[in-house]
Design a protein around this motif. Structure first.
Motif, PDB file in Angstrom:
ATOM      1  N   GLN A 202      -5.332  29.603 -38.796  1.00 20.28           N
ATOM      2  CA  GLN A 202      -3.985  29.757 -39.375  1.00 20.28           C
ATOM      3  C   GLN A 202      -3.211  30.868 -38.655  1.00 20.28           C
ATOM      4  O   GLN A 202      -2.003  30.747 -38.430  1.00 20.28           O
ATOM      5  CB  GLN A 202      -4.094  30.049 -40.882  1.00 20.28           C
ATOM      6  CG  GLN A 202      -2.760  30.064 -41.623  1.00 20.28           C
ATOM      7  CD  GLN A 202      -1.984  28.735 -41.489  1.00 20.28           C
ATOM      8  OE1 GLN A 202      -2.566  27.666 -41.663  1.00 20.28           O
ATOM      9  NE2 GLN A 202      -0.693  28.813 -41.156  1.00 20.28           N
ATOM     10  N   GLU A 203      -3.930  31.919 -38.264  1.00 14.83           N
ATOM     11  CA  GLU A 203      -3.243  33.011 -37.536  1.00 14.83           C
ATOM     12  C   GLU A 203      -2.716  32.505 -36.189  1.00 14.83           C
ATOM     13  O   GLU A 203      -1.618  32.873 -35.763  1.00 14.83           O
ATOM     14  CB  GLU A 203      -4.194  34.206 -37.324  1.00 14.83           C
ATOM     15  CG  GLU A 203      -4.543  34.909 -38.628  1.00 14.83           C
ATOM     16  CD  GLU A 203      -5.313  36.218 -38.406  1.00 14.83           C
ATOM     17  OE1 GLU A 203      -5.412  36.698 -37.257  1.00 14.83           O
ATOM     18  OE2 GLU A 203      -5.832  36.744 -39.415  1.00 14.83           O
ATOM     19  N   TRP A 204      -3.492  31.662 -35.513  1.00 14.93           N
ATOM     20  CA  TRP A 204      -3.027  31.082 -34.243  1.00 14.93           C
ATOM     21  C   TRP A 204      -1.851  30.135 -34.494  1.00 14.93           C
ATOM     22  O   TRP A 204      -0.876  30.114 -33.735  1.00 14.93           O
ATOM     23  CB  TRP A 204      -4.173  30.346 -33.532  1.00 14.93           C
ATOM     24  CG  TRP A 204      -5.153  31.298 -32.912  1.00 14.93           C
ATOM     25  CD1 TRP A 204      -6.317  31.751 -33.459  1.00 14.93           C
ATOM     26  CD2 TRP A 204      -5.043  31.958 -31.640  1.00 14.93           C
ATOM     27  NE1 TRP A 204      -6.942  32.653 -32.623  1.00 14.93           N
ATOM     28  CE2 TRP A 204      -6.185  32.794 -31.489  1.00 14.93           C
ATOM     29  CE3 TRP A 204      -4.096  31.930 -30.611  1.00 14.93           C
ATOM     30  CZ2 TRP A 204      -6.401  33.574 -30.349  1.00 14.93           C
ATOM     31  CZ3 TRP A 204      -4.310  32.703 -29.474  1.00 14.93           C
ATOM     32  CH2 TRP A 204      -5.439  33.517 -29.359  1.00 14.93           C
ATOM     33  N   LYS A 205      -1.938  29.388 -35.580  1.00 17.14           N
ATOM     34  CA  LYS A 205      -0.840  28.457 -35.939  1.00 17.14           C
ATOM     35  C   LYS A 205       0.453  29.240 -36.158  1.00 17.14           C
ATOM     36  O   LYS A 205       1.521  28.851 -35.699  1.00 17.14           O
ATOM     37  CB  LYS A 205      -1.205  27.726 -37.236  1.00 17.14           C
ATOM     38  CG  LYS A 205      -1.573  26.279 -37.040  1.00 17.14           C
ATOM     39  CD  LYS A 205      -1.788  25.604 -38.375  1.00 17.14           C
ATOM     40  CE  LYS A 205      -1.586  24.113 -38.211  1.00 17.14           C
ATOM     41  NZ  LYS A 205      -1.963  23.376 -39.392  1.00 17.14           N
ATOM     42  N   ASP A 206       0.325  30.354 -36.887  1.00 18.32           N
ATOM     43  CA  ASP A 206       1.512  31.179 -37.175  1.00 18.32           C
ATOM     44  C   ASP A 206       2.137  31.694 -35.879  1.00 18.32           C
ATOM     45  O   ASP A 206       3.351  31.886 -35.800  1.00 18.32           O
ATOM     46  CB  ASP A 206       1.135  32.374 -38.077  1.00 18.32           C
ATOM     47  CG  ASP A 206       0.688  31.906 -39.460  1.00 18.32           C
ATOM     48  OD1 ASP A 206       0.956  30.730 -39.804  1.00 18.32           O
ATOM     49  OD2 ASP A 206       0.039  32.698 -40.188  1.00 18.32           O
ATOM     50  N   LEU A 207       1.301  31.908 -34.860  1.00 12.48           N
ATOM     51  CA  LEU A 207       1.800  32.378 -33.554  1.00 12.48           C
ATOM     52  C   LEU A 207       2.367  31.242 -32.709  1.00 12.48           C
ATOM     53  O   LEU A 207       2.982  31.468 -31.679  1.00 12.48           O
ATOM     54  CB  LEU A 207       0.642  32.970 -32.744  1.00 12.48           C
ATOM     55  CG  LEU A 207       0.347  34.432 -32.730  1.00 12.48           C
ATOM     56  CD1 LEU A 207      -0.735  34.712 -31.681  1.00 12.48           C
ATOM     57  CD2 LEU A 207       1.598  35.231 -32.332  1.00 12.48           C
ATOM     58  N   GLY A 208       2.025  30.004 -33.105  1.00  8.63           N
ATOM     59  CA  GLY A 208       2.460  28.829 -32.338  1.00  8.63           C
ATOM     60  C   GLY A 208       1.602  28.576 -31.111  1.00  8.63           C
ATOM     61  O   GLY A 208       2.031  27.908 -30.166  1.00  8.63           O
ATOM     62  N   LYS A 209       0.362  29.081 -31.126  1.00  3.14           N
ATOM     63  CA  LYS A 209      -0.521  28.879 -29.956  1.00  3.14           C
ATOM     64  C   LYS A 209      -1.808  28.156 -30.370  1.00  3.14           C
ATOM     65  O   LYS A 209      -2.333  28.411 -31.460  1.00  3.14           O
ATOM     66  CB  LYS A 209      -0.921  30.238 -29.367  1.00  3.14           C
ATOM     67  CG  LYS A 209       0.187  30.948 -28.630  1.00  3.14           C
ATOM     68  CD  LYS A 209      -0.417  32.181 -27.964  1.00  3.14           C
ATOM     69  CE  LYS A 209       0.649  32.895 -27.159  1.00  3.14           C
ATOM     70  NZ  LYS A 209       0.206  34.219 -26.763  1.00  3.14           N
ATOM     71  N   ASP A 210      -2.329  27.302 -29.471  1.00  3.28           N
ATOM     72  CA  ASP A 210      -3.629  26.682 -29.720  1.00  3.28           C
ATOM     73  C   ASP A 210      -4.718  27.763 -29.729  1.00  3.28           C
ATOM     74  O   ASP A 210      -4.577  28.788 -29.077  1.00  3.28           O
ATOM     75  CB  ASP A 210      -3.940  25.652 -28.624  1.00  3.28           C
ATOM     76  CG  ASP A 210      -3.037  24.413 -28.741  1.00  3.28           C
ATOM     77  OD1 ASP A 210      -2.419  24.221 -29.811  1.00  3.28           O
ATOM     78  OD2 ASP A 210      -2.936  23.659 -27.750  1.00  3.28           O
TER      79      ASP A 210
END
Ligand SMILES: Cc1cc2nc3c(=O)[nH]c(=O)nc-3n(C[C@H](O)[C@H](O)[C@H](O)COP(=O)(O)O)c2cc1C
Length: 506
Positions: A202-210
């Protein structure tokens, strides 16, 4: 076995683990050709159900040369070697194969109080013996076993360990979650939001990165045990594993990211978990022994852009289903140890916790320390409510709906003891304490497929202790058994003369 044996070696290295299993007659190397299209899995399932030797399949139809891969079935199944039923669990944790459930839980719990030993970065290691990248990778051509006839695909990942790191690098999670082959360079698998991998994803999703990942197969046995352990969010598994094994693990950097992986892993798949692309996944037979055929779910794609592996590598697998497989010998055992740790940190007078294999990770048997309990001057109601909030509201408590509180005369690892205690001391209604403020893992069949509750499905503490056990110094009863009903001198005589009477030796 030589008493000078260093038991930690097997915990830190799968090949040493297998060598020792072989020495102890608990490994079967199968050299005849076996079909990965269900024959291999059927053999392994029968091994779980008969508690036979762990099978190492060397000649799998479709395997090319010494490349990917040999397969190890039932890596932490139960054992039929006399006196060593829990031997593969014990050996995975650096204990002699004869260790009891109590000794196993103590070892896991004691390491919680040791200083973490984070991995030691080294330049290279066996896992770098072979490397393939990009278009050289075709997961669809590997001899991936089909595990059950009603599964929705071929699950290559059932007993490997994902390594992921939060974007700012402050927390690295090592954990087990399944994945099936999707395409030439893609896997697909569930990421449950409440699990640590889900929190980091979810933290990566929030950043917009895979999310970069490393999926490691054939890692040190202690590492895979801890990969299935619900340690607190934000804590690194790797340092705790070092403490458990008694020395830091050697680790090497991935080819395509800065993630560190165990240097002696058998196979590492590296890549990125997509935050936007999904595909249907499953179903797969679950740890509770049921599958609902035909129900797949959309899950994230894991893109594999590099694979490194040892010469003649080994893929360990778990064939989920009815007990006893690794969901029970790894997940359930590690849950029990973590719950003991949580109880003791909360100052509760608890001395042992066990998750009976036969409950398929749905029950916890929690045993009080009676001397400490009496000092609290409490009663059944107050104590069970307090215990329930602490255990059922905890991270591992999310998986477990039913707690059985037992006294010191009950061995929590002995299902006959537990049944006897529940049958004779737990009064319906009066000794049962319900909790509906804590959710349950939706995989439990009656949660997903039962009567829908108004709120959450309830959890329960069943008190298998009588009210007097909370107050009386001395228990007012005597037990009707060989040990309980006869004076010691009579017992000793009967034991000594057993064969003279004409019975077989016990
Ligand atoms: C053989 C085996 C298979 C497992 N499969 C999954 C899975 O597919 N999905 C999942 O969320 N947890 C699975 N688990 C349980 C997790 O590994 C466990 O809950 C662990 O605590 C999760 O790591 P975390 O505490 O770092 O989130 C499995 C455990 C074992 C032993």
């Amino acid at each position: 076995m030589a008493s000078s044996q260093n038991y930690s070696e097997a915990a830190g290295d799968l090949r040493q683990f297998l060598k020792e299993l072989d020495d102890e007659n608990d490994l079967l190397v199968i050299k005849s050709e076996v079909d990965p299209e269900m024959e291999l899995a059927a053999i392994t399932r029968r091994v779980y159900e008969t508690e036979d030797k762990a099978p190492l399949f060397e000649n799998i139809t479709g395997r090319v040369g010494n490349g990917l891969f040999r397969v190890l079935g039932a890596p932490v199944g139960l054992s039929r070697v006399p006196g060593q039923r829990l031997g593969r669990i014990a050996k995975s944790l650096g204990l002699p194969s004869t260790a009891t459930g109590k000794e196993i839980i103590a070892k896991i719990n004691d390491a919680k109080h040791l200083k973490p030993l984070p991995p030691n970065e080294v330049a290279s290691g066996p896992v770098k013996e072979h490397k393939i990248f990009g278009d050289e990778i075709d997961l669809t051509t590997l001899p991936t076993p089909r595990l059950h006839q009603h599964d929705g695909g071929k699950f290559i990942q059932t007993f490997g360990m994902y390594i992921v790191q939060r974007p700012n690098g402050t927390w690295t999670n090592w954990s087990i979650t399944r994945a099936m082959v999707h395409g030439k360079q893609t896997l697909v698998g569930p990421i449950i939001p409440k699990q640590d991998i889900g929190v980091i994803y979810q933290e990566w999703k929030d950043l917009g990165k895979d999310m970069p990942f490393a999926l490691c197969f054939g890692v040190p046995p202690a590492a895979i045990m801890v990969g299935g352990m619900p340690i607190p969010k934000g804590e690194d598994e790797a340092g705790y594993i070092g403490a458990l094994v008694g020395k830091p693990l050697d680790a090497v950097k991935c080819e395509t990211s800065d993630l560190l992986v165990p240097a002696n892993a058998e196979i590492v798949m590296e890549g990125f978990a997509s935050i936007s692309e999904t595909a249907p996944e499953g179903p797969m037979m679950e740890y509770h022994g049921l599958v609902y055929p035909g129900r797949s779910k959309e899950c994230p794609l894991f893109k594999v852009n590099a694979i490194t592996y040892r010469e003649d590598p080994i893929l360990p697998i778990c064939i989920t289903g009815r007990a006893t497989e690794e969901s029970h010998t790894v997940w359930a055992v590690m849950i029990a140890a973590e719950v003991l740790n949580i109880c003791q940190n909360a100052g509760l007078p608890i001395q042992m916790v066990w998750c009976p294999f036969e409950s398929h990770a749905h029950w916890l048997a929690i045993q009080v320390n009676r001397q400490e309990l009496l000092k609290l001057k409490t009663n059944m109601q107050d104590f069970c409510v307090k215990l329930g909030h602490i255990v059922l509201g905890s991270k591992p408590g999310w998986y477990i709906p039913k707690v059985f509180l037992v006294g010191e005369d009950i061995d929590p690892t002995d299902l006959r003891d537990l049944l006897w205690a529940e049958a004779t001391r737990c009064e319906p209604g009066t000794s049962e304490f319900l909790f509906d403020e804590y959710g349950n893992i939706p995989l439990i069949p009656y949660v997903a497929h039962g009567t829908k509750p108004v709120r959450n499905n309830k959890k329960v503490v069943r008190c298998c202790m009588l009210p007097c056990e909370f107050v009386d110094e001395e228990l007012p009863w005597k037990v009707g058994s060989f040990k309980g009903s006869y004076p010691p001198d009579v017992q000793r005589k009967v034991e000594r003369d057993w064969e003279k009477y004409g019975f077989d030796a016990l």
